[in-house]
Design an enzyme around this catalytic site. Structure first.
Site, PDB file in Angstrom:
ATOM      1  CD  GLU A   1      35.466  39.953  40.877  1.00  0.00           C
ATOM      2  OE1 GLU A   1      35.152  41.158  41.007  1.00  0.00           O
ATOM      3  OE2 GLU A   1      34.968  39.210  40.009  1.00  0.00           O
TER       4      GLU A   1
ATOM      5  NE  ARG B   1      32.393  45.662  45.076  1.00  0.00           N
ATOM      6  CZ  ARG B   1      31.285  45.053  44.692  1.00  0.00           C
ATOM      7  NH1 ARG B   1      30.262  44.954  45.527  1.00  0.00           N
ATOM      8  NH2 ARG B   1      31.180  44.553  43.478  1.00  0.00           N
TER       9      ARG B   1
ATOM     10  CE  LYS C   1      32.301  42.563  36.721  1.00  0.00           C
ATOM     11  NZ  LYS C   1      32.785  42.894  38.070  1.00  0.00           N
TER      12      LYS C   1
END
Length: 257
Positions: A59, A63, A147
């Site tokens: 993943e 950001r 998640k």
């Protein structure tokens, strides 16, 4: 029911996975590395180290400005990797991830708008939850894999264990505050498919481009499932996912399952 699996040869499928050759992102390895890439040039060697250590699902969080190029580079340069986009916060992030070639999407939370955009992308996705109400709301929308974030702050293993009684059909990837010391506790839960974390990509190792250290830490992380099965926290067991075993995994065109 909405499908979000990645098809793979039946030989790699565990009993908990759906039939027809489909493999969930949660079943590719016991740990999903959560990677922040500041320099896109680091993406390929970093991903190669993770895959060599037995962690094919990666993943890359959205950001940093380098994230889309990192996803693109990993997809093109590391055949054994199944690279996805994390910190997906809105439809615009979904578009960026799809354009970069991400093969799955992960969000820290969800809204109807974000869920709709993720589904429309055709990619498997893990929308984030931290309460029972959010879990039930996603179940109403046909989602069964999520998640759990921020895992430790939201109640940790005790909370997930409590959710299993009334909601055994849901599986989670807990992320947030998880490391090699407490990951086995999460992996031992029946409603946890894998855990997310970044301890195998420490900032100092990435800054020094010490890919050998990253591979070693990834190998230890990949062995955690074996350690749980054996009833020990030893990291000496072989990696759960052999190097390159996920190279043939391709998106099924489904959405959130």
């Amino acid at each position: 029911m909405v499908d979000s699996s990645l098809p793979s040869p039946a030989s790699t499928r565990s009993p908990s996975q759906p039939s027809g050759g489909a493999v969930s992102v949660l079943d590719l390895a016991p740990v999903l590395p959560v990677v922040v890439v500041d320099d896109a040039d680091d993406a390929v060697p970093l991903a190669r180290a993770l895959v060599a250590g037995g962690l094919p699902a990666i993943e890359v969080t959205l950001r940093t400005a380098a994230a889309p190029e990192a996803i693109r580079a990993i997809g093109a340069g590391v055949p054994g990797a199944v690279v996805g986009a994390g910190t997906v916060l809105g439809p615009e992030h979904v578009d960026v991830a799809v354009d970069a070639g991400a093969r799955f999407l992960v969000s820290p939370g969800w809204t109807d708008g974000l869920l709709s955009a993720m589904r429309a992308s055709g990619l498997p996705c893990l929308p984030g939850v931290s309460t029972a109400s959010e879990v039930v709301a996603l179940l109403e929308r046909g989602v069964r894999e999520m998640k759990f974030f921020p895992a430790q702050a939201a109640g940790g293993t005790a909370y997930l264990r409590s959710l299993y009684g009334p909601l055994p059909q849901v599986r989670f990837c807990p992320t947030g505050g998880i490391g090699p010391a407490n990951a086995p506790e999460y992996l031992a839960l029946p409603n946890v498919g894998c855990v997310g974390g970044s301890w195998m990509v420490p900032g100092d190792a990435v800054a020094a481009r010490d890919w050998g250290r990253v591979e070693r830490l990834a190998r230890e992380a990949a062995a955690l499932r074996n350690a749980v099965t054996a009833g020990t926290t030893s990291h000496a067991a072989p990696a759960v996912v052999p190097t390159g075993s996920a190279s043939g995994v391709t998106p099924s065109g489904g959405t959130c399952r």
